[in-house]
Design a protein around this motif. Structure first.
Motif, PDB file in Angstrom:
ATOM      1  N   ASP A   1       0.813  -1.224   0.000  1.00  0.00           N
ATOM      2  CA  ASP A   1       0.000   0.000   0.000  1.00  0.00           C
ATOM      3  C   ASP A   1       0.841   1.267   0.000  1.00  0.00           C
ATOM      4  N   GLY A   2       2.085   1.163  -0.494  1.00  0.00           N
ATOM      5  CA  GLY A   2       2.924   2.353  -0.611  1.00  0.00           C
ATOM      6  C   GLY A   2       3.071   3.070   0.712  1.00  0.00           C
ATOM      7  N   TYR A   3       2.870   4.387   0.683  1.00  0.00           N
ATOM      8  CA  TYR A   3       2.959   5.181   1.909  1.00  0.00           C
ATOM      9  C   TYR A   3       1.574   5.555   2.442  1.00  0.00           C
ATOM     10  N   LEU A   4       0.546   4.810   2.045  1.00  0.00           N
ATOM     11  CA  LEU A   4      -0.808   5.278   2.317  1.00  0.00           C
ATOM     12  C   LEU A   4      -1.581   4.453   3.336  1.00  0.00           C
ATOM     13  N   SER A   5      -0.937   3.515   4.027  1.00  0.00           N
ATOM     14  CA  SER A   5      -1.673   2.714   4.999  1.00  0.00           C
ATOM     15  C   SER A   5      -1.058   2.802   6.383  1.00  0.00           C
ATOM     16  N   GLU A   6      -1.855   2.484   7.390  1.00  0.00           N
ATOM     17  CA  GLU A   6      -1.369   2.462   8.764  1.00  0.00           C
ATOM     18  C   GLU A   6      -0.285   1.387   8.928  1.00  0.00           C
ATOM     19  N   THR A   7      -0.473   0.246   8.278  1.00  0.00           N
ATOM     20  CA  THR A   7       0.518  -0.834   8.382  1.00  0.00           C
ATOM     21  C   THR A   7       1.861  -0.384   7.840  1.00  0.00           C
ATOM     22  N   SER A   8       1.853   0.276   6.691  1.00  0.00           N
ATOM     23  CA  SER A   8       3.094   0.791   6.111  1.00  0.00           C
ATOM     24  C   SER A   8       3.775   1.759   7.063  1.00  0.00           C
ATOM     25  N   ALA A   9       2.999   2.647   7.663  1.00  0.00           N
ATOM     26  CA  ALA A   9       3.569   3.625   8.599  1.00  0.00           C
ATOM     27  C   ALA A   9       4.148   2.939   9.830  1.00  0.00           C
ATOM     28  N   ASN A  10       3.509   1.887  10.295  1.00  0.00           N
ATOM     29  CA  ASN A  10       4.003   1.176  11.479  1.00  0.00           C
ATOM     30  C   ASN A  10       5.294   0.405  11.194  1.00  0.00           C
ATOM     31  N   LEU A  11       5.458  -0.072   9.973  1.00  0.00           N
ATOM     32  CA  LEU A  11       6.625  -0.894   9.638  1.00  0.00           C
ATOM     33  C   LEU A  11       7.811  -0.082   9.124  1.00  0.00           C
ATOM     34  N   TYR A  12       7.578   1.138   8.670  1.00  0.00           N
ATOM     35  CA  TYR A  12       8.591   1.872   7.923  1.00  0.00           C
ATOM     36  C   TYR A  12       9.898   2.050   8.696  1.00  0.00           C
ATOM     37  N   ASP A  13       9.855   2.581   9.900  1.00  0.00           N
ATOM     38  CA  ASP A  13      11.092   2.859  10.637  1.00  0.00           C
ATOM     39  C   ASP A  13      11.882   1.587  10.908  1.00  0.00           C
ATOM     40  N   LEU A  14      11.195   0.526  11.230  1.00  0.00           N
ATOM     41  CA  LEU A  14      11.863  -0.751  11.459  1.00  0.00           C
ATOM     42  C   LEU A  14      12.525  -1.244  10.178  1.00  0.00           C
ATOM     43  N   GLN A  15      11.827  -1.138   9.054  1.00  0.00           N
ATOM     44  CA  GLN A  15      12.381  -1.605   7.786  1.00  0.00           C
ATOM     45  C   GLN A  15      13.593  -0.782   7.352  1.00  0.00           C
ATOM     46  N   VAL A  16      13.545   0.528   7.587  1.00  0.00           N
ATOM     47  CA  VAL A  16      14.682   1.372   7.208  1.00  0.00           C
ATOM     48  C   VAL A  16      15.883   1.093   8.102  1.00  0.00           C
ATOM     49  N   GLU A  17      15.647   0.861   9.383  1.00  0.00           N
ATOM     50  CA  GLU A  17      16.756   0.510  10.275  1.00  0.00           C
ATOM     51  C   GLU A  17      17.403  -0.805   9.842  1.00  0.00           C
ATOM     52  N   ILE A  18      16.602  -1.774   9.446  1.00  0.00           N
ATOM     53  CA  ILE A  18      17.146  -3.044   8.945  1.00  0.00           C
ATOM     54  C   ILE A  18      17.960  -2.796   7.674  1.00  0.00           C
ATOM     55  N   LEU A  19      17.412  -2.005   6.763  1.00  0.00           N
ATOM     56  CA  LEU A  19      18.098  -1.714   5.499  1.00  0.00           C
ATOM     57  C   LEU A  19      19.484  -1.124   5.730  1.00  0.00           C
TER      58      LEU A  19
END
Length: 351
Positions: free
Chosen positions: A135-153
């Motif tokens: 859902d790109g940047y448009l969902s609550e799930t995306s917002a909840n996962l983003y910081d964790l995913q970027v830290e992993i990256l």
């Protein structure tokens, strides 16, 4: 003695995050190769020498981060600031989302959105599954996962890279010689608010503002910023191509990890809008990905990035002259820095 122990604690903290990121990526890559080999097509392996260089740059970033805190640029508690509750709560969802991500990546379905996600009213370049985010940047799930995913990256260094904007911002604001509560700073494309949280920790009395296109990410930012001492930043849903503030309003502006996700002509528009709303004498600090001209030895990693993470405008970005774009908009005294996998532009508006 206390300072030495704090530094050791920070190095251990960062090393733990780095190992976590490496372990996650190693395991997920092995599973992807087994379950969805087509999802990784077009990437090239990185040599041991290149991996060693990346690790050395990571170590240099951590040393610089500690040095800035030690010299009082920002308080040392920022070094340990991490949304652990979110990480532990949402990490299982990162794994649960992976089969969906691999399927979209293999089939090149880059504009897939759930039926309950409203995509009308957004610019076409934005309606994408950047990073293969569901859902790109448009969902609550995306917002909840983003910081964790970027830290992993980034092997646990995303906040350390964001903090490289703090010293030039702080120095840029000093020229106004104003009380903090009279100083206004804008974060363009503030996302989940991680950069604003860092600025808030350094300048708790400064009036902070954030604009972002995603209502879901702005709601997440409000949660993230609510428990930080100081004034709560004002967050507004808006397109950075038309920043909803008066001319010459802000003393400082930052933008982190935005420009590589914009088409070339939009990069110029956002720079010109930032120039418009910045006060004469103000500072504009951009943090984004490294570019080929600065780090040609990292070209294989840069070639892999848009293939693995669906970044449709990234290849052009890696050769784009943002310093020239800034000068065309009217900025002067443009300086650049490179730290780990990020590049920084520091520009001023003539007084």
């Amino acid at each position: 003695m206390a300072e030495t122990l704090t530094k050791l604690a920070y190095q251990t903290f960062q090393q733990g995050k780095s190992y976590f990121g490496l372990a996650h990526k190693t395991l997920s890559t092995q599973l992807m190769n087994f379950l969805a080999p087509d999802a990784k097509q077009g990437t090239e392996p990185l040599s041991p020498a290149l991996l060693g260089l990346i690790q050395q740059r990571l170590n240099d970033l951590i040393d610089r981060d500690w040095l800035d805190a030690e010299q009082g640029v920002y308080p040392t508690h920022l070094l340990f600031d991490n949304p652990w509750e979110d990480f532990f709560r949402f990490y299982p969802f990162v794994w649960l989302d992976m089969p969906t991500i691999w399927g979209r990546a293999a089939e090149k379905r880059y504009q897939d959105f759930s039926t309950d996600i409203r995509t009308e009213g957004y610019p076409s370049y934005y309606v994408q599954n950047f990073h293969h985010q569901t859902d790109g940047y448009l969902s609550e799930t995306s917002a909840n996962l983003y910081d964790l995913q970027v830290e992993i990256l980034f092997n646990g260094t995303a906040d350390a890279m964001r903090r490289r904007t703090l010293l030039p911002l702080k120095r840029g604001l000093e020229v106004f010689n104003l009380p903090d509560h009279q100083t206004r700073v804008l974060d363009v494309a503030c996302g989940t608010g991680r950069t604003l949280r860092q600025i808030q920790g350094m300048l708790p009395d400064t009036s902070l503002y954030g604009v972002d296109l995603s209502p879901a990410y702005l709601r997440k930012a409000n949660q993230l910023l609510a428990d930080v001492p100081g004034a709560l930043p004002q967050l507004i849903q808006a397109n950075a191509e038309s920043i909803p503030f008066l001319n010459d309003y802000f003393h400082g502006i930052v933008s982190v990890f935005l420009f590589h996700e914009l088409p070339p002509e939009v990069r110029q528009t956002v720079i010109e809008e930032s120039f418009r709303v910045l006060q004469p004498g103000g500072v504009f600090v951009i943090c984004d990905s490294i570019q080929l001209s600065d780090s040609p030895e990292l070209a294989p990693a840069m070639r892999n990035f848009p293939t693995m993470f669906h970044e449709p405008y990234y290849r052009h970005y890696t050769t784009d002259d943002l310093a020239d774009r800034l000068e065309k908009a009217g900025f002067m005294s443009v300086q650049t820095e490179v730290h780990f996998m990020s590049k920084y532009w520091i520009a001023r508006k003539a007084a």
